[in-house]
Design an enzyme around this catalytic site. Structure first.
Site, PDB file in Angstrom:
ATOM      1  N   ARG A 104       0.905  -1.044  -0.030  1.00 48.39           N
ATOM      2  CA  ARG A 104       0.164   0.016  -0.068  1.00 48.39           C
ATOM      3  C   ARG A 104       0.803   1.193  -0.073  1.00 48.39           C
ATOM      4  O   ARG A 104       1.970   1.390   0.593  1.00 48.39           O
ATOM      5  CB  ARG A 104      -0.740  -0.080   1.092  1.00 48.39           C
ATOM      6  CG  ARG A 104      -1.750   1.259   1.358  1.00 48.39           C
ATOM      7  CD  ARG A 104      -3.131   0.909   0.793  1.00 48.39           C
ATOM      8  NE  ARG A 104      -4.148   1.800   1.150  1.00 48.39           N
ATOM      9  CZ  ARG A 104      -5.165   2.088   0.317  1.00 48.39           C
ATOM     10  NH1 ARG A 104      -5.240   1.680  -0.714  1.00 48.39           N
ATOM     11  NH2 ARG A 104      -6.041   2.885   0.853  1.00 48.39           N
ATOM     12  N   THR A 405      -9.796   1.300  -9.638  1.00 40.80           N
ATOM     13  CA  THR A 405      -8.954   0.261  -9.450  1.00 40.80           C
ATOM     14  C   THR A 405      -8.894  -1.080 -10.390  1.00 40.80           C
ATOM     15  O   THR A 405      -9.794  -0.972 -11.083  1.00 40.80           O
ATOM     16  CB  THR A 405      -8.945  -0.291  -7.776  1.00 40.80           C
ATOM     17  OG1 THR A 405      -9.023   0.788  -6.977  1.00 40.80           O
ATOM     18  CG2 THR A 405      -8.158  -1.659  -7.538  1.00 40.80           C
ATOM     19  N   THR A 423      -3.925  -0.372  -7.354  1.00 43.29           N
ATOM     20  CA  THR A 423      -4.701   0.749  -7.709  1.00 43.29           C
ATOM     21  C   THR A 423      -3.762   1.902  -7.801  1.00 43.29           C
ATOM     22  O   THR A 423      -2.631   1.856  -7.113  1.00 43.29           O
ATOM     23  CB  THR A 423      -5.638   0.781  -6.422  1.00 43.29           C
ATOM     24  OG1 THR A 423      -6.619   1.894  -6.868  1.00 43.29           O
ATOM     25  CG2 THR A 423      -5.126   1.242  -5.356  1.00 43.29           C
ATOM     26  N   GLU A 425      -5.847   4.766  -6.956  1.00 43.06           N
ATOM     27  CA  GLU A 425      -7.081   5.315  -6.214  1.00 43.06           C
ATOM     28  C   GLU A 425      -8.006   5.822  -7.187  1.00 43.06           C
ATOM     29  O   GLU A 425      -8.626   5.183  -7.992  1.00 43.06           O
ATOM     30  CB  GLU A 425      -6.505   6.372  -5.389  1.00 43.06           C
ATOM     31  CG  GLU A 425      -7.282   6.552  -4.123  1.00 43.06           C
ATOM     32  CD  GLU A 425      -8.772   6.762  -4.238  1.00 43.06           C
ATOM     33  OE1 GLU A 425      -9.817   5.796  -4.223  1.00 43.06           O
ATOM     34  OE2 GLU A 425      -9.317   8.000  -4.395  1.00 43.06           O
ATOM     35  N   GLU A 444      -3.702   8.151  -3.210  1.00 41.84           N
ATOM     36  CA  GLU A 444      -4.140   7.308  -2.431  1.00 41.84           C
ATOM     37  C   GLU A 444      -4.304   8.065  -0.912  1.00 41.84           C
ATOM     38  O   GLU A 444      -4.951   7.759  -0.228  1.00 41.84           O
ATOM     39  CB  GLU A 444      -3.255   6.005  -2.267  1.00 41.84           C
ATOM     40  CG  GLU A 444      -3.727   4.771  -1.837  1.00 41.84           C
ATOM     41  CD  GLU A 444      -4.693   4.424  -2.846  1.00 41.84           C
ATOM     42  OE1 GLU A 444      -5.791   3.981  -2.665  1.00 41.84           O
ATOM     43  OE2 GLU A 444      -4.073   4.051  -4.146  1.00 41.84           O
ATOM     44  N   SER A 466      -7.644   0.962   3.429  1.00 43.95           N
ATOM     45  CA  SER A 466      -8.310   0.528   2.282  1.00 43.95           C
ATOM     46  C   SER A 466      -9.328  -0.246   2.221  1.00 43.95           C
ATOM     47  O   SER A 466      -9.708  -1.027   3.143  1.00 43.95           O
ATOM     48  CB  SER A 466      -7.151  -0.281   1.383  1.00 43.95           C
ATOM     49  OG  SER A 466      -7.473  -0.852   0.309  1.00 43.95           O
ATOM     50  N   SER A 467     -10.308  -0.403   1.139  1.00 46.50           N
ATOM     51  CA  SER A 467     -11.314  -1.413   0.912  1.00 46.50           C
ATOM     52  C   SER A 467     -10.951  -2.738  -0.153  1.00 46.50           C
ATOM     53  O   SER A 467     -11.750  -3.484  -0.092  1.00 46.50           O
ATOM     54  CB  SER A 467     -12.315  -0.592   0.139  1.00 46.50           C
ATOM     55  OG  SER A 467     -12.730   0.265   1.008  1.00 46.50           O
ATOM     56  N   GLY A 488     -13.570   0.919  -4.832  1.00 50.44           N
ATOM     57  CA  GLY A 488     -13.506   1.686  -3.676  1.00 50.44           C
ATOM     58  C   GLY A 488     -14.060   0.950  -2.750  1.00 50.44           C
ATOM     59  O   GLY A 488     -13.950  -0.340  -2.677  1.00 50.44           O
TER      60      GLY A 488
HETATM   61  N1  GLU Z   1      -8.190   3.648  -2.904  1.00 51.07           N
HETATM   62  C1  GLU Z   1      -9.162   2.376  -2.890  1.00 51.07           C
HETATM   63  C2  GLU Z   1      -9.068   1.573  -1.702  1.00 51.07           C
HETATM   64  O1  GLU Z   1      -7.700   1.111  -1.551  1.00 51.07           O
HETATM   65  C3  GLU Z   1      -9.198   1.778  -4.128  1.00 51.07           C
HETATM   66  C4  GLU Z   1      -9.324   2.463  -5.238  1.00 51.07           C
HETATM   67  C5  GLU Z   1     -10.610   2.474  -5.426  1.00 51.07           C
HETATM   68  O2  GLU Z   1     -11.174   1.402  -5.899  1.00 51.07           O
HETATM   69  O3  GLU Z   1     -11.426   3.425  -5.407  1.00 51.07           O
HETATM   70  O4  GLU Z   1      -9.692   1.121  -0.995  1.00 51.07           O
END
Ligand code: GLU
Length: 590
Positions: A104, A405, A423, A425, A444, A466-467, A488
């Site tokens: 990350r 992503t 990703t 972001e 990010e 993160s998701s 996300g």
């Molecule tokens: N920044 C998101 C995360 O790490 C991933 C990017 C996205 O899918 O928008 O959860």
């Protein structure tokens, strides 16, 4: 590794490999295929081809995953690349072990909890995003290095060859690619290096043309020759730091610079982490641990759902419960989860079946509860000395989280599996292409909460929550399926819903993936894809008080592998979303 002294010859070699492994014949994208040997599912045909080429050359799933990821960096540059970071979940068949590599992006050492505040108030999201301030220290190259070095069988040079070929020779611009470039026109035109690559006369590159990225080919060649150091020190590192701190902008455009140093890059480390392990109806589920919030939230929701016999219920009732379980898991995720090196999150409590039983009691099987407050998992922690308790009974509001992503998954003939989400972001990240190197820098750091007190506020060296939820499922000790998605915070619900669709509602994986996505993240209304409101399924769910908010776009772009009892593997990509994905196997049955 010895530096490459014959770049011209190398280009020739890569082009030769390209013609051998990537013939220009028009392939029809296949979203579902079953066969034997290795298998791959990604959202991009050239990326799936790259993985297959590496498998055919004798590489393992880890080698092939890096090859696919590097190619996605060329063909899906708005979602991912070496300017970003990711989470890789790996199953090592010989050791029967699941490990994860957290690479990350990390906050530069100059970060403080108020870095995104001005005059005591949070800055505008776009002000931070379209600037050098949002860029975290990229982790991708370090992650690939750890993956290859520890678990791969090939060198950077071998696995980057297909991506270098695609970047050099070009790839066909799809409708989807052109649309995303168009949607980001305003952001991209702020930065000349980005506009030069992805816009033509100020407009999005048109679908149907061929796009080459010789600068990215050069960056990859430098990695192929110099390894991980070529990114984190030397010329490329200086170019990254310059682009972050003093982004070159179009005339009259002013954006803020960041505060990244060469030391931030040199000090970047990937982390090997134990996966989150949970069980669900006879499956062992392995997900990403903190700073990923998905593994924990998915496990909590599944633990809640395990108390119901979803299989025997009408679909609307089962889906109501899925939405409510997701709501409760999100209430806890939003309240407690963040980088474990900075925050003592009550993970054991959140994962406990007893805590889930308590949360289950808070669900009304006939009425949606919106929004829900966080629970108190501390009583279910094995360590009772932790003094933190929920500060407030009111729900923690979700801040803006965008949905981008890419996710890919690969297996090999020996049974190794990779589920990899990575990703930059936002679509197009910060919008800043590193001049001369052809890759976009992430934004990010906007995954941090802009103000506190919250566990997920920015801090020096911290990784934003993160998701991303690359997930592996096993049954009786044998691989059952792998699943993951971009999107996300909707990543968590896409993975959760796909598991419920497949395991409980009895859908084959392609149907589980193609079903309309309902993303409940503890809001007033559930995000759904365009077209869902008004459907019979929606009307049935509205009877229990569920309400919808239609998203402008599709939700997610999942990829899965299913390991069938007869020893075959089915690779499954999207059948209609994101321009249709690409599933390939090494050997198709005759
Ligand atoms: N920044 C998101 C995360 O790490 C991933 C990017 C996205 O899918 O928008 O959860």
């Amino acid at each position: 590794m010895t530096p490459d002294r014959h770049p011209a010859r190398t280009v020739l070699l890569y082009s030769l490999i390209a013609t051998l492994v990537l013939p220009s014949a028009a392939w029809t994208k296949t979203p579902v295929v079953t066969g034997t040997g290795g298998a791959v599912a990604t959202i991009s045909e050239p990326a799936s081809r790259a993985a297959l080429a590496i498998l055919d050359q004798g590489g393992n799933a880890i080698d092939a995953a890096v090859a696919a990821a590097a190619t996605l960096g060329v063909t899906d540059p708005f979602s991912c690349g070496i300017g970003g970071g990711g989470f890789m979940v790996i199953y090592l068949a010989r050791d029967k072990r699941v490990i994860t590599i957290d690479h990350r992006e990390t906050a530069p050492a100059g970060f403080t909890p108020t870095v995104f505040q001005e005059n005591g108030a949070p800055m505008k999201f776009e002000t931070v995003r379209d600037s050098g301030m949002s860029v975290g220290v990229p982790g991708t190259v370090r992650g690939w290095h750890e993956a290859l070095d520890r678990y791969g069988s090939m060198s950077f040079k071998q696995v980057l060859a297909p991506a270098i070929a695609v970047a050099t020779d070009g790839f066909a611009v799809s409708e989807n690619f052109s649309r995303m470039a168009g949607e980001n026109k305003a952001k991209f035109s702020m930065f000349p290096a980005t506009a030069a690559l992805y816009l033509k006369n100020g407009e999005a590159v048109a679908a149907g043309g061929t796009l080459r990225n010789p600068d990215l080919a050069k960056a990859y060649r430098e990695l192929a020759a110099g390894g991980v150091k070529a990114f984190y020190s030397g010329k490329m590192a200086r170019a990254v730091v310059d682009a972050v701190n003093r982004p070159a902008t179009a005339p009259d455009v002013r954006v803020r610079g960041g505060n990244m140093t060469l030391a931030d890059l040199a000090n970047y480390e990937a982390r090997l982490r134990q996966p989150v392990h949970s069980t669900y109806r006879g499956y062992d589920i392995y997900g990403m641990p903190l700073p990923g919030s998905g593994g924990i939230a998915i496990a909590e929701a599944l633990n809640i759902l395990e108390g119901y016999d979803l299989k025997s219920m009408p679909r609307a009732r089962a889906e109501h419960l899925y939405l409510e379980a997701s709501r409760l898991a999100f209430a806890d995720r939003n309240a407690y989860l963040a980088d474990p090196e900075y925050v003592d999150a009550p993970v054991a409590g959140l994962l406990s079946k007893d805590y889930a039983a308590l949360r289950r009691q808070q669900i009304d099987p006939a009425q949606a509860r919106k929004p829900a407050a966080a629970g108190d998992p501390y009583a279910f922690q094995s360590d009772q000395s932790v003094p933190l308790r929920p500060a407030t009974a009111s729900p923690v509001k979700m801040l803006k989280e965008s949905a981008h992503t890419t996710h890919l998954t690969v297996s090999d003939k020996d049974g190794n599996i990779v589920a990899y989400t990575y990703t930059i972001e936002d679509w197009g990240g910060s919008g800043i292409v590193v001049p001369g190197y052809g890759f976009l820098l992430n934004n990010e750091m906007t995954d941090f909460d802009f103000s506190g007190p919250r566990p997920n506020v920015p801090e020096a060296g911290k990784r934003p929550r993160s998701s991303m939820s690359p997930t592996l499922a096993f049954r009786n000790g044998k691989p059952a399926f792998s699943i993951g998605s971009p999107g996300g915070a909707t990543i968590i619900t896409t993975v959760l819903q796909t598991i419920v669709n497949h395991v409980d509602l009895g859908m084959a994986m392609p149907d589980a993936l193609n079903a309309p996505r309902l993303s409940e993240r503890n809001g007033e209304a559930t995000d759904v894809e365009p077209g869902f409101p008004g459907s019979a399924q929606a009307v049935a769910l509205e009877k229990s008080g569920q309400r919808w908010s239609a998203t402008p776009e599709e939700i997610g772009a999942a990829n899965a592998l299913v390991f069938n009892p007869d020893g075959t593997v089915t690779a499954v990509s999207e059948g209609r979303r994101h321009g249709i994905g690409s599933a390939l196997v090494q050997k198709k049955p005759h």
